[in-house]
Design a protein around this motif. Structure first.
Motif, PDB file in Angstrom:
ATOM      1  N   THR A  90       0.815  -1.214   0.000  1.00 25.74           N
ATOM      2  CA  THR A  90       0.000   0.000   0.000  1.00 25.74           C
ATOM      3  C   THR A  90       0.844   1.258   0.000  1.00 25.74           C
ATOM      4  O   THR A  90       0.405   2.302  -0.490  1.00 25.74           O
ATOM      5  CB  THR A  90      -0.952   0.020   1.209  1.00 25.74           C
ATOM      6  OG1 THR A  90      -0.184  -0.075   2.414  1.00 25.74           O
ATOM      7  CG2 THR A  90      -1.936  -1.141   1.134  1.00 25.74           C
ATOM      8  N   GLY A  91       2.058   1.211   0.572  1.00 24.01           N
ATOM      9  CA  GLY A  91       2.919   2.380   0.621  1.00 24.01           C
ATOM     10  C   GLY A  91       4.183   2.076   1.392  1.00 24.01           C
ATOM     11  O   GLY A  91       4.363   0.980   1.922  1.00 24.01           O
TER      12      GLY A  91
ATOM     13  N   THR B 225       8.573   9.097  -7.738  1.00 29.42           N
ATOM     14  CA  THR B 225       8.619   8.670  -6.340  1.00 29.42           C
ATOM     15  C   THR B 225      10.053   8.494  -5.862  1.00 29.42           C
ATOM     16  O   THR B 225      10.429   8.975  -4.783  1.00 29.42           O
ATOM     17  CB  THR B 225       7.840   7.356  -6.157  1.00 29.42           C
ATOM     18  OG1 THR B 225       6.515   7.519  -6.674  1.00 29.42           O
ATOM     19  CG2 THR B 225       7.761   6.965  -4.696  1.00 29.42           C
TER      20      THR B 225
ATOM     21  N   SER C 134       3.902   1.133  -5.324  1.00 34.58           N
ATOM     22  CA  SER C 134       2.869   0.887  -4.327  1.00 34.58           C
ATOM     23  C   SER C 134       1.531   1.491  -4.740  1.00 34.58           C
ATOM     24  O   SER C 134       1.442   2.262  -5.705  1.00 34.58           O
ATOM     25  CB  SER C 134       3.295   1.498  -2.989  1.00 34.58           C
ATOM     26  OG  SER C 134       3.325   2.912  -3.086  1.00 34.58           O
ATOM     27  N   ARG C 135       0.501   1.167  -3.961  1.00 34.13           N
ATOM     28  CA  ARG C 135      -0.810   1.795  -4.175  1.00 34.13           C
ATOM     29  C   ARG C 135      -0.717   3.298  -4.003  1.00 34.13           C
ATOM     30  O   ARG C 135      -1.368   4.073  -4.720  1.00 34.13           O
ATOM     31  CB  ARG C 135      -1.825   1.202  -3.196  1.00 34.13           C
ATOM     32  CG  ARG C 135      -3.274   1.597  -3.483  1.00 34.13           C
ATOM     33  CD  ARG C 135      -4.199   1.094  -2.408  1.00 34.13           C
ATOM     34  NE  ARG C 135      -4.171   1.933  -1.221  1.00 34.13           N
ATOM     35  CZ  ARG C 135      -4.549   1.536  -0.009  1.00 34.13           C
ATOM     36  NH1 ARG C 135      -4.956   0.292   0.183  1.00 34.13           N
ATOM     37  NH2 ARG C 135      -4.506   2.378   1.007  1.00 34.13           N
ATOM     38  N   GLN C 136       0.092   3.747  -3.071  1.00 29.13           N
ATOM     39  CA  GLN C 136       0.290   5.184  -2.840  1.00 29.13           C
ATOM     40  C   GLN C 136       0.844   5.865  -4.088  1.00 29.13           C
ATOM     41  O   GLN C 136       0.386   6.955  -4.472  1.00 29.13           O
ATOM     42  CB  GLN C 136       1.234   5.369  -1.658  1.00 29.13           C
ATOM     43  CG  GLN C 136       1.384   6.787  -1.174  1.00 29.13           C
ATOM     44  CD  GLN C 136       2.275   6.859   0.059  1.00 29.13           C
ATOM     45  OE1 GLN C 136       3.417   6.392   0.041  1.00 29.13           O
ATOM     46  NE2 GLN C 136       1.759   7.426   1.129  1.00 29.13           N
ATOM     47  N   SER C 137       1.812   5.228  -4.740  1.00 28.65           N
ATOM     48  CA  SER C 137       2.351   5.790  -5.989  1.00 28.65           C
ATOM     49  C   SER C 137       1.292   5.808  -7.088  1.00 28.65           C
ATOM     50  O   SER C 137       1.207   6.763  -7.869  1.00 28.65           O
ATOM     51  CB  SER C 137       3.559   4.965  -6.449  1.00 28.65           C
ATOM     52  OG  SER C 137       4.711   5.313  -5.728  1.00 28.65           O
TER      53      SER C 137
ATOM     54  N   ASP D  11      -1.965   6.079  -6.708  1.00 29.36           N
ATOM     55  CA  ASP D  11      -2.898   7.180  -6.438  1.00 29.36           C
ATOM     56  C   ASP D  11      -2.297   8.532  -6.831  1.00 29.36           C
ATOM     57  O   ASP D  11      -2.989   9.392  -7.402  1.00 29.36           O
ATOM     58  CB  ASP D  11      -3.273   7.193  -4.955  1.00 29.36           C
ATOM     59  CG  ASP D  11      -4.351   6.173  -4.598  1.00 29.36           C
ATOM     60  OD1 ASP D  11      -5.199   5.899  -5.463  1.00 29.36           O
ATOM     61  OD2 ASP D  11      -4.337   5.674  -3.471  1.00 29.36           O
ATOM     62  N   ALA D  12      -1.004   8.717  -6.535  1.00 29.97           N
ATOM     63  CA  ALA D  12      -0.349   9.973  -6.914  1.00 29.97           C
ATOM     64  C   ALA D  12      -0.322  10.134  -8.432  1.00 29.97           C
ATOM     65  O   ALA D  12      -0.539  11.234  -8.961  1.00 29.97           O
ATOM     66  CB  ALA D  12       1.071  10.010  -6.342  1.00 29.97           C
TER      67      ALA D  12
END
Length: 335
Positions: free
Chosen positions: A93-94, A153, A286-289, A291-292
């Motif tokens: 996820t991150g 990232t 990751s999921r965080q990347s 989303d960004a």
């Protein structure tokens, strides 16, 4: 439901068949697919040439988009009716990459997106903005997130930087687009002048035909006034790594992503030392990347380059097209 599964290795052994529609377990959702996309990894898994062999039968493909149609207990992030894409790593996820995630890759070892329905971890999803259509979004989970992870990232690319992208496949074209979005100068390589013209239209400021210039690192140095580039998106593997090292400025970055030029070759670590290079492996992102990346695409209006769209049941023909190397950008499957 209909699925296409690898029953034995080889594109010809990818078979259309029937399976029960999955039911969501605790923390899971079921998604009805609308679009999927191909990556070089998928081709290797289907052929049996990937560095890891997975248990068969296997439903391939890591990248797909669809609508949530069923939700398991304790799911809070998404609801029925949401339009979502799966993340390549279902449990990253991150933060830093966790090696335990190796067992949670879609399209091998987990069943992937080449079927009418797929069961996914609710933590391994991103909700898609309305501004990005199904076929565009389907191209993003592996190649686009990889390029974003490498340059943004991890690489912290900024306006005025110089970026070298090798070839015109999915990751390289996304890297070209993201570098251009960031205000960087982009040098693109290819063996095809027609593909290089396409790269220029997408924002490349300089190009190198590596058939015309087999010592393409020297040409990159010439184009950068002898300085070298700040970033290399290295998809060629050991066969191109030595030239990538020569093409960077002292202290530059090489993001190692793939090996489309072959997995065999020698790398001298002293060359990395001499160039004071930062070399990092990029395991997608990751999921965080993800989303960004979606936020950036929504604001910028940048959209993926789609080479061809096939019906999903024509996956064998689509894989053969990918294997031919004639494509620029992504190959998509429509459901």
């Amino acid at each position: 439901m209909r699925v296409m599964a690898i029953e034995d290795y080889g594109i010809e052994h990818l078979r259309l068949g029937e399976r029960p529609v999955p039911e969501p377990r605790r923390g899971e959702v079921v998604v009805r697919l609308r679009a999927a996309a191909l990556n070089y990894r998928d081709l290797e898994i289907v052929r049996g040439t990937y560095h890891t062999r997975f248990e068969l039968p296997l439903v391939p493909l890591s990248d797909g988009v669809g609508e949530v149609v069923a939700v398991g207990d304790e799911v809070r992030r998404v609801k029925a009716g949401d339009r979502v894409a799966g993340t390549f790593w279902q449990c990253w996820t991150g933060g830093d990459f966790d090696p335990s995630a190796q067992a949670q890759q879609l399209g091998g070892p987990l069943d992937g997106m080449l079927g009418e329905y797929v069961r996914l971890d609710a933590e391994g999803l991103v909700v898609l903005p309305d501004a990005i259509g199904d076929e565009d979004a389907a191209t993003l989970p592996c190649a686009a997130v990889t390029a974003w992870q490498a340059l943004v990232t991890e690489g912290r690319v900024k306006a005025g930087d110089s970026v070298l992208v090798l070839g015109t496949g999915g990751v390289s074209i996304f890297a070209l687009q993201f570098a251009a979005m960031s205000g960087a100068h982009v040098v693109a390589t290819s063996s095809s002048d027609a593909k290089l013209e396409r790269a220029k239209a997408l924002g490349a400021t300089a190009t190198v035909n590596y058939r015309t210039h087999p010592d393409w690192a020297a040409e990159v140095l010439r184009l950068t006034g002898g300085r070298g580039v700040d970033h290399v998106v290295e998809v060629g593997g050991p066969g191109s790594f030595a030239q990538s090292l020569r093409a960077i400025r002292p202290g530059g970055q090489i993001n190692v992503i793939g090996y489309v030029g072959g997995a065999e070759g020698l790398i001298n670590p002293l060359d990395i030392f001499r160039r004071r290079a930062t070399v990092r492996g990029i395991p997608v992102g990751s999921r965080q990347s993800f989303d960004a990346l979606l936020r950036a695409l929504t604001v910028s209006g940048t959209r993926p380059v789609i080479d061809r769209v096939f019906a999903w049941t024509e996956a064998r023909e689509a894989l053969q097209h990918l294997a031919s190397g004639r494509h620029v950008g992504k190959v998509v499957l429509r459901f």
